[in-house]
Design an enzyme around this catalytic site. Structure first.
Site, PDB file in Angstrom:
ATOM      1  N   ARG A  27      79.034  -3.742 -74.905  1.00  0.00           N
ATOM      2  CA  ARG A  27      78.112  -2.996 -74.033  1.00  0.00           C
ATOM      3  C   ARG A  27      77.841  -3.794 -72.758  1.00  0.00           C
ATOM      4  O   ARG A  27      77.804  -3.245 -71.659  1.00  0.00           O
ATOM      5  CB  ARG A  27      76.807  -2.705 -74.765  1.00  0.00           C
ATOM      6  N   HIS A  43      78.108  -4.371 -67.075  1.00  0.00           N
ATOM      7  CA  HIS A  43      77.875  -5.391 -66.060  1.00  0.00           C
ATOM      8  C   HIS A  43      79.094  -6.095 -65.483  1.00  0.00           C
ATOM      9  O   HIS A  43      78.935  -6.784 -64.472  1.00  0.00           O
ATOM     10  CB  HIS A  43      76.927  -6.456 -66.627  1.00  0.00           C
ATOM     11  N   ASN A  99      70.882  -1.699 -62.005  1.00  0.00           N
ATOM     12  CA  ASN A  99      71.960  -2.333 -62.762  1.00  0.00           C
ATOM     13  C   ASN A  99      72.666  -3.338 -61.857  1.00  0.00           C
ATOM     14  O   ASN A  99      72.772  -3.132 -60.646  1.00  0.00           O
ATOM     15  CB  ASN A  99      72.969  -1.302 -63.267  1.00  0.00           C
ATOM     16  N   THR A 100      73.168  -4.398 -62.475  1.00  0.00           N
ATOM     17  CA  THR A 100      73.904  -5.416 -61.744  1.00  0.00           C
ATOM     18  C   THR A 100      75.329  -5.492 -62.276  1.00  0.00           C
ATOM     19  O   THR A 100      75.538  -5.586 -63.486  1.00  0.00           O
ATOM     20  CB  THR A 100      73.229  -6.794 -61.895  1.00  0.00           C
ATOM     21  N   LYS A 151      69.931   5.459 -64.572  1.00  0.00           N
ATOM     22  CA  LYS A 151      69.470   4.102 -64.829  1.00  0.00           C
ATOM     23  C   LYS A 151      68.940   3.566 -63.506  1.00  0.00           C
ATOM     24  O   LYS A 151      69.629   3.627 -62.484  1.00  0.00           O
ATOM     25  CB  LYS A 151      70.610   3.233 -65.365  1.00  0.00           C
ATOM     26  N   HIS A 180      73.300  -9.673 -72.944  1.00  0.00           N
ATOM     27  CA  HIS A 180      72.252  -8.982 -72.186  1.00  0.00           C
ATOM     28  C   HIS A 180      72.100  -9.630 -70.809  1.00  0.00           C
ATOM     29  O   HIS A 180      72.094 -10.848 -70.685  1.00  0.00           O
ATOM     30  CB  HIS A 180      70.921  -9.072 -72.941  1.00  0.00           C
ATOM     31  N   PHE A 181      72.001  -8.779 -69.780  1.00  0.00           N
ATOM     32  CA  PHE A 181      71.713  -9.269 -68.426  1.00  0.00           C
ATOM     33  C   PHE A 181      70.206  -9.296 -68.286  1.00  0.00           C
ATOM     34  O   PHE A 181      69.554  -8.264 -68.278  1.00  0.00           O
ATOM     35  CB  PHE A 181      72.345  -8.345 -67.379  1.00  0.00           C
TER      36      PHE A 181
END
Length: 147
Positions: free
Chosen positions: A35, A40, A71-72, A68, A144-145
């Site tokens: 994910r 990302h 987001n990066t 969303k 996770h970012f």
């Protein structure tokens, strides 16, 4: 007699392969890692503009049911990103101590607030900046970012 040894050798081979697989992320961590990659990682470009964000957010399925908000996208190879997981641990926004920081090329995509799914519209900001990612597993992989 040889036929009876075949299942034993097969079982030994399977157990050996499973043992070697123990250094891979668990199923849950692997799902989170996949994910993370989908949401990302885009090493093909060095930075994006508004149309890049609009396209990538749709392509990566972050506009299907709702837009969303932020987001990066990271524009580095996965080896460089995974390398951050080997730096010193720092505290994540959620209080856990499994975050790590590094400097990467990124594009931040911020939803404009005036669009509806699936045609969400984004404003892009490309830069090289400090990022914080959460890592898990053995070996550790990004899941996770954080910021």
């Amino acid at each position: 007699m040889a036929l009876q040894r075949t299942p034993c050798l097969f079982l030994l081979l399977v157990l050996t392969l499973l043992g070697l697989g123990l250094v891979q992320p668990s199923y849950g961590q692997d799902r989170m890692y996949q994910r993370f990659l989908r949401q990302h990682v885009d090493p093909q470009v060095t930075g994006g503009d508004n149309s890049y964000c609009n396209l990538m957010m749709q392509r990566r399925k972050m506009t299907s049911y709702q837009c969303k908000r932020f987001n990066t996208f990271i524009h580095e190879d996965i080896g460089s990103i995974r390398g951050i997981c080997s730096t010193a641990s720092i505290q994540c926004k959620n209080g856990k101590m499994n975050c790590h920081e590094g400097v990467l090329r990124v594009t931040d995509c911020r939803e404009t607030g005036s669009s509806r799914p699936p045609n969400c519209r984004y404003r892009a900001s490309a830069s090289t900046r400090r990022v914080v990612i959460a890592c898990e597993g053995n070996p550790e992989v990004p899941v996770h970012f954080d910021r």
